[in-house]
Design an enzyme around this catalytic site. Structure first.
Site, PDB file in Angstrom:
ATOM      1  N   ASP A 165      -6.191  -1.218   6.732  1.00  0.00           N
ATOM      2  CA  ASP A 165      -4.643  -0.863   7.875  1.00  0.00           C
ATOM      3  C   ASP A 165      -5.326  -0.189   8.963  1.00  0.00           C
ATOM      4  OD1 ASP A 165      -0.990   0.708   7.566  1.00  0.00           O
ATOM      5  OD2 ASP A 165      -2.212  -1.156   8.795  1.00  0.00           O
ATOM      6  N   ASP A 191       0.754  -2.302  -1.550  1.00  0.00           N
ATOM      7  CA  ASP A 191       0.768  -1.505  -1.398  1.00  0.00           C
ATOM      8  C   ASP A 191       1.474  -0.076  -1.620  1.00  0.00           C
ATOM      9  OD1 ASP A 191       1.128  -0.596   1.667  1.00  0.00           O
ATOM     10  OD2 ASP A 191      -0.148   1.221   0.978  1.00  0.00           O
ATOM     11  N   CYS A 196       2.284   2.051 -24.030  1.00  0.00           N
ATOM     12  CA  CYS A 196       0.992   1.340 -22.840  1.00  0.00           C
ATOM     13  C   CYS A 196      -0.464   2.062 -24.315  1.00  0.00           C
ATOM     14  CB  CYS A 196       1.144   2.583 -21.771  1.00  0.00           C
ATOM     15  SG  CYS A 196      -0.426   2.302 -20.589  1.00  0.00           S
ATOM     16  N   CYS A 207      -3.398   2.371 -21.818  1.00  0.00           N
ATOM     17  CA  CYS A 207      -4.322   3.073 -21.119  1.00  0.00           C
ATOM     18  C   CYS A 207      -5.070   4.343 -21.646  1.00  0.00           C
ATOM     19  CB  CYS A 207      -3.216   3.485 -19.612  1.00  0.00           C
ATOM     20  SG  CYS A 207      -3.212   5.437 -20.188  1.00  0.00           S
ATOM     21  N   CYS A 220      -2.679   7.274 -22.629  1.00  0.00           N
ATOM     22  CA  CYS A 220      -1.537   7.463 -23.735  1.00  0.00           C
ATOM     23  C   CYS A 220      -2.140   6.376 -24.977  1.00  0.00           C
ATOM     24  CB  CYS A 220      -0.487   5.780 -23.495  1.00  0.00           C
ATOM     25  SG  CYS A 220      -0.164   6.209 -22.236  1.00  0.00           S
ATOM     26  N   HIS A 268      -2.295   6.349 -15.769  1.00  0.00           N
ATOM     27  CA  HIS A 268      -1.769   5.807 -16.392  1.00  0.00           C
ATOM     28  C   HIS A 268      -0.691   6.045 -15.788  1.00  0.00           C
ATOM     29  CE1 HIS A 268       1.608   4.964 -18.727  1.00  0.00           C
ATOM     30  NE2 HIS A 268       2.215   5.857 -17.607  1.00  0.00           N
TER      31      HIS A 268
HETATM   32  C1  LIG Z   1       5.798   3.523   3.093  1.00  0.00           C
HETATM   33  N1  LIG Z   1       6.129   3.191   3.707  1.00  0.00           N
HETATM   34  C2  LIG Z   1       5.808   2.665   4.493  1.00  0.00           C
HETATM   35  N2  LIG Z   1       4.091   2.080   4.992  1.00  0.00           N
HETATM   36  C3  LIG Z   1       3.927   1.661   5.887  1.00  0.00           C
HETATM   37  C4  LIG Z   1       2.751   0.842   6.771  1.00  0.00           C
HETATM   38  C5  LIG Z   1       1.264   1.697   6.038  1.00  0.00           C
HETATM   39  C6  LIG Z   1       1.253   0.952   4.822  1.00  0.00           C
HETATM   40  N3  LIG Z   1       0.206   1.926   4.046  1.00  0.00           N
HETATM   41  C7  LIG Z   1      -1.338   2.285   4.671  1.00  0.00           C
HETATM   42  C8  LIG Z   1      -1.913   3.529   3.626  1.00  0.00           C
HETATM   43  C9  LIG Z   1      -1.206   5.015   3.204  1.00  0.00           C
HETATM   44  C10 LIG Z   1      -1.915   5.898   3.112  1.00  0.00           C
HETATM   45  C11 LIG Z   1      -3.576   5.839   3.135  1.00  0.00           C
HETATM   46  C12 LIG Z   1      -3.928   4.443   3.460  1.00  0.00           C
HETATM   47  C13 LIG Z   1      -3.471   3.241   3.992  1.00  0.00           C
HETATM   48  C14 LIG Z   1       2.492  -0.106   7.482  1.00  0.00           C
HETATM   49  N4  LIG Z   1       0.858  -0.340   8.261  1.00  0.00           N
HETATM   50  C15 LIG Z   1       1.380  -0.791   9.242  1.00  0.00           C
HETATM   51  N5  LIG Z   1       0.288  -1.104  10.244  1.00  0.00           N
HETATM   52  N6  LIG Z   1       2.735  -1.252   9.721  1.00  0.00           N
HETATM   53  C16 LIG Z   1       3.802  -0.744   8.937  1.00  0.00           C
HETATM   54  O1  LIG Z   1       4.868  -1.393  10.046  1.00  0.00           O
HETATM   55  C17 LIG Z   1       3.532  -0.086   8.439  1.00  0.00           C
HETATM   56  C18 LIG Z   1       5.184   0.199   8.066  1.00  0.00           C
HETATM   57  C19 LIG Z   1       5.335   0.861   6.472  1.00  0.00           C
HETATM   58  N7  LIG Z   1       5.833   1.707   5.602  1.00  0.00           N
HETATM   59 ZN   LIG Z   2      -0.755   4.941 -19.989  1.00  0.00          ZN
END
Ligand SMILES: CNc1nc2c(CCNCC3CCCCC3)c3nc(N)[nH]c(=O)c3cc2[nH]1
Ligand SMILES: [Zn+2]
Length: 377
Positions: free
Chosen positions: A96, A271, A309, A311, A314, A340
């Site tokens: 990201d 993700d 499951c 895995c 499990c 898991h």
């Molecule tokens: C949980 N909800 C949510 N996440 C968003 C995320 C993050 C997505 N996950 C990235 C990982 C988070 C953990 C660490 C590694 C990167 C969003 N990212 C961006 N750039 N723009 C969003 O509108 C945007 C919108 C999001 N809404």
């Molecule tokens: Zn499992």
């Protein structure tokens, strides 16, 4: 037999209603979609080694631009051969842009035309994430799919703010594309649709971004505290606006139910930190719904966590043992629970994809959710 596609190539194999099954080529392998991407935070999917990960079989994981930039530094990772070599992971990596984390982790940050300025949560030093900077960081990490710098508009932002913000996000997206020539070094670049919870602003954001040659499109600004109904409403409106022949990535989503609903609405990539984060607090996703391993009823239960499951956890251990490890705060608890949960999410995607290819996705989704007691205890 998995077909090998060139980086950036997306092949839409089958549609079942608006659910899609496809293939996406990257420099580190061809992804089968729909795909769930486990989140690696500081160069590791927490509690798992690359061998555990390889055994679970994800084709792609998330790296974390914000954290790796601050520590150990993207240029240091580049000097050490890039993130794949650094963490011993040979599959694909999506990173990201870090903008979302700056908003969610930091109090002190400012948004200007140039970019986002913020203070490091590690040592308080000040930094600027400009479009050019976040592209440079992701290029240094060697990520296979890079995200543009965007503003994830807070839930509840008014129309005027949301409209202004999406214009800035588009200008930033254009600068990111200019900073990274198409498919340079096989690294893909995705745009991110914003527009909050205003359908016409979502359409405007999508229209503007589709004028820029991106390799895929993410739907941002969701899973920010809204209700499921609000998320699904915006999703149902926005996903079909995006190109049929490009992957669609719903950021930060979600629960097993959210994934199946997202797939039904045409989303290809997801993700979420839920499977890894919840594993560490004992919340486990199973074929009979969500449960928590610390429940007293598991104290002498010799059965596997989830009889359905396959895995390692499990196949090998009892609920009683998993509960014991968790209550004793043994490190092995985090590894076994994470194995898991990640297996559950990846297997759900595998089954969903098979159902789409066999034109029975709706029945599959209904069947899973019928057995899925959201709050099974
Ligand atoms: C949980 N909800 C949510 N996440 C968003 C995320 C993050 C997505 N996950 C990235 C990982 C988070 C953990 C660490 C590694 C990167 C969003 N990212 C961006 N750039 N723009 C969003 O509108 C945007 C919108 C999001 N809404
Ligand atoms: Zn499992």
């Amino acid at each position: 037999m998995t077909t090998h596609l060139q980086p950036g190539e997306f092949s839409l194999l089958t549609q079942c209603g608006t659910a899609r099954a496809g293939l996406l080529g990257t420099a580190h392998g061809t992804l089968e979609t729909p795909v769930f991407m486990p989140v690696g935070t500081q160069g590791t999917v927490k509690a798992l080694g690359p061998d555990d990960l390889a055994a679970l079989g994800p084709r792609i994981i998330l790296g974390n631009t914000y954290h790796l930039y601050l520590r150990p530094g993207d240029e240091r990772v580049a000097r050490l051969g890039g993130l794949h070599q650094f963490m011993g992971w040979n599959g694909a990596i999506l990173t990201d842009s870090g903008g979302f984390q700056v908003f969610s982790l930091q109090g002190l940050r400012r948004i200007e035309e140039e970019g986002v300025t913020f203070q490091s949560h590690i040592d308080g030093s000040r930094h600027l994430f400009s479009p050019e900077k976040v592209v440079s960081i992701q290029r240094n990490l060697g990520s296979d799919i890079m995200m543009v710098l965007d503003e994830c508009v807070p839930y509840g932002a008014d129309r005027e703010y949301t409209a202004k913000s999406l214009q800035l996000t588009t200008r930033w997206a254009r600068r990111c594309r200019e900073a990274h020539p198409a498919l340079d070094r096989g690294q893909l670049l995705f745009g991110i649709v914003q527009g909050g919870f205003f359908p016409d602003l979502r359409a405007e954001s999508a229209r503007q971004l589709m004028e820029i040659p991106f390799d895929g499109f993410a739907i941002g600004g969701l899973s920010v505290g809204e209700s499921r109904a609000e998320m699904l409403d915006i999703l149902a409106h926005t996903a079909p606006l995006l190109p049929q022949d490009k992957p669609r990535y719903l950021m930060g989503v979600g629960t097993p139910r959210d994934l199946l609903d997202g797939i039904a609405l045409g989303v290809d990539m997801f993700d979420c930190v839920l499977p890894t984060r919840n594993a560490r607090n004992g919340t486990l996703f199973t074929s009979f719904g969500k449960t928590n391993i610390k429940l007293a009823k598991y104290a002498e239960d010799p059965a596997p966590l989830d009889p359905a499951c396959t895995c390692y956890t499990c196949r090998t251990f009892s609920r009683a043992y998993l509960r014991h490890l968790y209550m004793a705060r043994e490190l092995l608890a985090y590894r076994l629970n994470t194995i898991h949960n990640i297996h559950y999410y990846l297997d759900l995607m595998r089954q969903a994809r098979a159902a789409i290819l066999e034109h029975r996705f709706e029945a599959f989704r209904r069947d899973i959710l019928a057995h899925y007691e959201d709050e099974a205890t």
